[in-house]
Design a protein around this motif. Structure first.
Motif, PDB file in Angstrom:
ATOM      1  N   LYS A 623      31.936  54.105  38.410  1.00 13.07           N
ATOM      2  CA  LYS A 623      30.307  54.003  38.280  1.00 13.07           C
ATOM      3  C   LYS A 623      30.122  53.346  37.170  1.00 13.07           C
ATOM      4  N   PHE A 624      30.799  53.428  36.053  1.00  8.52           N
ATOM      5  CA  PHE A 624      30.521  52.952  34.527  1.00  8.52           C
ATOM      6  C   PHE A 624      30.610  51.477  34.725  1.00  8.52           C
ATOM      7  N   VAL A 625      31.532  51.054  35.303  1.00  6.50           N
ATOM      8  CA  VAL A 625      31.524  49.357  35.529  1.00  6.50           C
ATOM      9  C   VAL A 625      30.543  48.910  36.323  1.00  6.50           C
ATOM     10  N   ALA A 626      30.402  49.550  37.509  1.00  6.48           N
ATOM     11  CA  ALA A 626      29.346  49.031  38.249  1.00  6.48           C
ATOM     12  C   ALA A 626      27.857  49.204  37.774  1.00  6.48           C
ATOM     13  N   ALA A 627      27.742  49.837  36.636  1.00  6.96           N
ATOM     14  CA  ALA A 627      26.475  49.866  36.097  1.00  6.96           C
ATOM     15  C   ALA A 627      25.808  48.865  35.451  1.00  6.96           C
ATOM     16  N   PHE A 628      27.010  47.714  35.283  1.00  7.30           N
ATOM     17  CA  PHE A 628      26.608  46.383  34.549  1.00  7.30           C
ATOM     18  C   PHE A 628      26.296  45.439  35.340  1.00  7.30           C
ATOM     19  N   PRO A 629      25.254  44.433  35.000  1.00 10.38           N
ATOM     20  CA  PRO A 629      25.151  43.233  35.793  1.00 10.38           C
ATOM     21  C   PRO A 629      26.319  42.437  36.097  1.00 10.38           C
ATOM     22  N   GLU A 630      26.036  41.578  37.118  1.00  9.39           N
ATOM     23  CA  GLU A 630      27.081  40.526  37.283  1.00  9.39           C
ATOM     24  C   GLU A 630      27.209  39.485  36.287  1.00  9.39           C
ATOM     25  N   VAL A 631      28.638  39.169  36.138  1.00  8.19           N
ATOM     26  CA  VAL A 631      28.885  38.357  34.892  1.00  8.19           C
ATOM     27  C   VAL A 631      28.498  36.906  35.224  1.00  8.19           C
ATOM     28  N   LYS A 632      27.597  36.536  34.568  1.00  9.13           N
ATOM     29  CA  LYS A 632      27.071  34.962  34.686  1.00  9.13           C
ATOM     30  C   LYS A 632      27.108  34.298  33.229  1.00  9.13           C
ATOM     31  N   GLY A 633      27.687  33.045  33.402  1.00  6.00           N
ATOM     32  CA  GLY A 633      27.970  31.910  32.345  1.00  6.00           C
ATOM     33  C   GLY A 633      29.395  32.150  31.934  1.00  6.00           C
ATOM     34  N   LYS A 634      29.514  31.682  30.743  1.00  8.30           N
ATOM     35  CA  LYS A 634      30.907  31.328  30.041  1.00  8.30           C
ATOM     36  C   LYS A 634      31.573  32.823  29.779  1.00  8.30           C
ATOM     37  N   VAL A 635      32.802  32.712  29.845  1.00  6.23           N
ATOM     38  CA  VAL A 635      33.344  34.305  29.810  1.00  6.23           C
ATOM     39  C   VAL A 635      34.325  33.655  28.337  1.00  6.23           C
ATOM     40  N   GLU A 636      34.391  34.627  27.406  1.00  3.16           N
ATOM     41  CA  GLU A 636      35.382  34.397  26.515  1.00  3.16           C
ATOM     42  C   GLU A 636      35.964  35.733  26.064  1.00  3.16           C
ATOM     43  N   LEU A 637      37.345  35.602  26.244  1.00  2.00           N
ATOM     44  CA  LEU A 637      38.136  36.981  25.913  1.00  2.00           C
ATOM     45  C   LEU A 637      38.377  36.936  24.704  1.00  2.00           C
ATOM     46  N   LEU A 638      38.253  38.333  24.216  1.00  2.00           N
ATOM     47  CA  LEU A 638      38.592  38.665  22.396  1.00  2.00           C
ATOM     48  C   LEU A 638      39.993  39.419  22.787  1.00  2.00           C
ATOM     49  N   GLU A 639      40.445  39.565  21.602  1.00  5.70           N
ATOM     50  CA  GLU A 639      41.767  40.045  21.457  1.00  5.70           C
ATOM     51  C   GLU A 639      42.240  41.309  22.340  1.00  5.70           C
ATOM     52  N   THR A 640      40.976  42.313  22.179  1.00  2.61           N
ATOM     53  CA  THR A 640      41.062  43.663  22.705  1.00  2.61           C
ATOM     54  C   THR A 640      41.238  43.032  24.419  1.00  2.61           C
TER      55      THR A 640
END
Length: 820
Positions: A623-640
């Motif tokens: 439910k927590f993850v589903a509450a966010f909008p769809e990912v759009k645009g560039k994705v940058e992963l941080l070390e975490t």
């Protein structure tokens, strides 16, 4: 290369390091929590749409499970519910690995258990009915219970195939169907023609309660108190007497010899003399033989037909003609003289009374006797000479050992049970029974010359009420035939199950493609019966080992570790669990409670309820993850993000390795710990601020990195756990991704990232910061003025400052904290 091309190449390389983007739909999991009521809609949909139907024309590699057909005369018990749920996990995993999975449900409706249930219901023995009447009674018992069994499995979320065989299509196959019985009969005809089955009159194990021959594998033993009586015998032609002890005085009428040990000096003078059998006056020879033990009783033994297996072997070795004194009705026969018509125990008591009256009893004492009993009726086994059909096994013991070694065993320790059984086999397998509700032996005899006549295979025959398929005997031209009335042992039926599901004899092309059957899952207590007889019979018919793998389960006990039984009142009905908790907490308990291939499981309502807490946790995370909008645009992963992806890689590798070995226990423990202790408690808390990004401290690509990783991690957890909790994961995945999770591929190790971060150190860091705030009486959202941290955490500085409200971090060798 142009700057634009170089930039594109760098973006491509970077994107390659990001796990696949989960597809997303607007679903938000509106319900506050997962409830057991959600399960019915899902499993009803699976049933209606037949989504697990097997495609026999598939181009995929076939993975087949020869599931144990449960008897339907009693409801499924907690052991069934547990082991079939685990088998379902195997099937679901293999589908996600790209296999076409053959996972049929059979219901065993043949043999003694069904007949005994009918006798119990009616209160009368089968001998009190005509054959037709008793068959109808058995059918009524079966129809009342079969539907309940299939409903129980459906509610457990078990994905059995819709099974097709012959011209019948249904959700289950029945071992008393004409199709199944026709195949059993075809195997008999095939093996008879190969010379692997023969008929002979031999001494067999006989159960007076079941009124039929039984095999060695159907015998249990129990220690019973017995009266050991020393009886005076006379020596013929002299005034000398001897004393012989016995627990079976009713067998005096069947005595053919008295023996003593060759080393026993007390009795060497008796060699060549004769003893007079008490009460009967019959003279029998006295002989030295090693079967007599000097330290047992008086050292003298009366050899009778038949008190035990030693008697049988002795009579065979000495070529003695047995005078068997017990009839098929379990009563003494003509050989017993004055005791004819008495039940065995009645005759024993009467003989002892007469011996006492004659002054022939010297002494009596109670002993404990290891007694063979029928595993079903619990009646004491007797040994009676009868004509039966036999499958050859004595000549094939070495080959059976080879097959046992060829099998992959899960767990390997169980293999020794089969090896020991093969070593113990001492006679060929008697397969005919004198009962009614089972597959009939397909054979007629010419009344004139007794020549056996076998029909062509391919249909179901009932010789006891059908005409012989030929008009004239090929041997003597006789025209009168007598149909066989005997039926097959239930294991002769059950041992064709892999042949039946792989369509041996009916679809050669499919059988050739699908063989061998991939897995035989079963309980350890039937290794010596179902597994052994299946290996033996299928080897006789195919010349090969019919299985690749065998998975052997132990038992499910009550929460105190006691075997369940009605008399103890500790039987756990799986329907109670389903009504109280639903299937998913129970299925998760099946996986996490222990490895049932190496140890018994203890069933505890408290621990099943505890498994439900993990389900609620997963639902809340989704439910927590589903509450966010769809990912759009560039994705940058941080070390975490890279850290949690490497943690997931470890879980994926361990889970796939375990699942390949039918181990869903250890992977589920890892997943549970990861969900609670790593993902929800630490990663999610660290990236929550970045995921929301309400203060704009993170670039959009960095925010997307958190959202992408949250979705990726949720997908990994759902897919890895989808075989274990198929309804829960299906509901979440369908709403969030718009796809059937069980049609997805199993996740693979990503393997694109390395990190110096250690999960336990991150957990310790977060916990220390939260504790420091708590000790100061502050909320977890309170601002930290200054934080001193080891430099190894510098790579996650942005997430740390946002997650813990840190204004300044000083990178040192030691940890320190200053709260504003």
């Amino acid at each position: 290369m142009t700057k634009k091309a170089t930039a594109a190449k760098q973006v491509g390389a970077r994107t390659h390091c990001i796990p696949p983007m989960p597809s997303m739909t607007p679903g938000k999991l509106a319900e506050k929590a997962w409830t057991k009521e959600m399960e019915q809609q899902i499993y009803d949909s699976w049933k209606q749409n037949k989504i697990y139907s097997f495609d026999p024309k598939t181009k995929k590699k076939i993975y087949s499970i020869d599931t144990p057909p449960p008897y339907v005369n009693t409801p499924i018990h907690i052991g069934h519910a547990t082991t079939y749920s685990l088998m379902d996990m195997f099937a679901r995993y293999k589908r996600m690995m790209g296999y076409e999975v053959l996972f049929p449900l059979g219901l065993d409706r043949n043999g003694l258990p069904i007949e005994m249930a009918a006798e119990k219901k009616s209160g009368k023995k089968f001998t009190m009915y005509s054959r037709e009447e008793f068959l109808e009674l058995c059918k009524k018992v079966l129809e009342e219970s079969s539907a309940e069994t299939t409903d129980s499995f459906l509610r457990l979320g078990i994905s059995f195939n819709s099974f097709e065989q012959g011209s019948g299509v249904g959700d289950v196959y029945l071992t008393d169907s004409p199709f199944y019985r026709a195949l059993t009969q075809a195997t008999f005809i095939n093996m008879w023609k190969k010379g692997l089955i023969y008929e002979a009159e031999r001494t067999n194990n006989y159960c007076p309660g079941c009124r039929t021959t039984i095999a060695d594998s159907e015998i249990d033993y129990k220690d019973e108190n017995s009266l050991f009586t020393d009886v005076t015998w006379k020596i013929a032609g002299s005034s000398e007497t001897i004393v012989i002890g016995t627990t079976r005085p009713e067998f005096l009428c069947s005595c053919e010899m008295v023996i003593y040990n060759p080393e026993d000096a007390r009795y060497k003078h008796l060699e060549g003399k004769h003893a007079i059998v008490p009460l009967y006056g019959k003279e029998v020879p006295i002989k030295a033989h090693p079967f007599a033990q000097m330290d047992k009783g008086t050292g003298l033994v009366m050899m009778c037909a038949f008190g035990d297996y030693t008697d049988i072997r002795f009579f065979r070795d000495e070529k003695l003609t047995p005078r068997i004194s017990i009839g098929l009705d379990g009563r003494m026969n003509d050989h017993a003289g004055a005791y004819k018509g008495l039940k065995v125990k009645e005759a024993r008591a009467k003989v002892l009374e007469d011996l006492k009256t004659a002054g022939l009893i010297v002494a009596q004492r109670q002993i404990t006797h290891h007694t063979p009993i029928c595993e079903r009726s619990k009646d004491t086994i007797e040994f009676i000479g009868m004509s039966e059909f036999y499958v050859k096994q004595m000549d094939h013991k070495d080959r059976m050992r080879e097959l046992a070694q060829k099998l992959k065993w899960y767990a390997p320790e169980s293999k020794q049970i089969l090896m020991d059984w093969i070593d113990s086999v001492s006679i060929d397998w008697p397969i005919s029974r004198r009962r009614y509700y089972a597959t009939e032996v397909p054979l007629w005899h010419c009344k004139k010359c007794r020549e056996p006549v076998l029909p062509s295979p391919g249909k179901y025959y009932q010789p006891w009420r059908e005409k012989c398929p030929i008009a004239t005997c090929p041997t003597c031209s006789g025209r009168d035939f007598e149909g066989e009335t005997r039926v097959f042992d239930t294991w002769f039926d059950s041992s064709i199950s892999p042949l039946y599901i792989l369509k041996w004899g009916s679809d050669t092309a499919f059988f050739t493609k699908a063989k061998p059957c991939t897995l035989r899952p079963q309980g350890k207590e039937i290794i010596r019966t179902w597994l052994y007889y299946t290996l033996l019979k299928c080897y006789h018919l195919t010349g090969e080992c019919i299985f690749s793998d065998t998975w052997i389960n132990y038992h499910v006990l009550d929460e105190k570790g006691v075997k369940m039984s009605k008399s103890l009142g500790n039987v756990i009905d799986p329907h109670v669990i389903l009504e109280k908790y639903g299937a998913e907490p129970f299925r998760l308990w099946c996986a996490v409670e222990g490895n049932i291939t190496t140890t018994d499981l203890r069933c505890s309502f408290e621990r099943i309820e505890g498994a439900g807490k993990t389900i609620h946790k997963l639902w809340n995370v989704a439910k927590f993850v589903a509450a966010f909008p769809e990912v759009k645009g560039k994705v940058e992963l941080l070390e975490t993000d890279k850290w949690i992806i490497t943690e997931l890689d470890t879980i994926i590798h361990a889970a796939r390795d375990g699942y390949e070995r039918y181990d869903f226990h250890n992977p589920s423990l890892l997943l549970r710990n990861f969900l609670w202790e790593t993902f929800a408690s630490h990663y999610l808390e660290l990236v929550k601020a970045r995921a929301y990004n309400t203060e704009g401290k993170f670039r959009l690509a960095e925010q997307n990195g958190a959202l992408h990783t949250l979705n990726y991690a949720l997908d990994v957890i759902l897919r890895l756990w989808s075989p274990v909790m198929p309804m829960l994961t299906s509901r979440i995945y369908t709403e969030l991704r718009g796809k059937d999770i069980h049609s997805e591929k199993m996740v693979e190790v990503h393997g694109k990232h390395t990190t110096t971060l250690v999960g336990s150190e991150i957990a310790e860091l977060n916990s220390t910061i939260w504790k420091a705030k708590k000790d100061k009486g502050l909320s977890l959202k309170a601002t930290i003025k200054e934080l001193s941290l080891p430099e190894k955490f510098k790579t996650i500085e942005k997430d740390l400052t946002a997650a813990h409200g840190v204004e300044k971090i000083e990178w040192t060798k030691e940890f320190g904290i200053k709260i504003a």
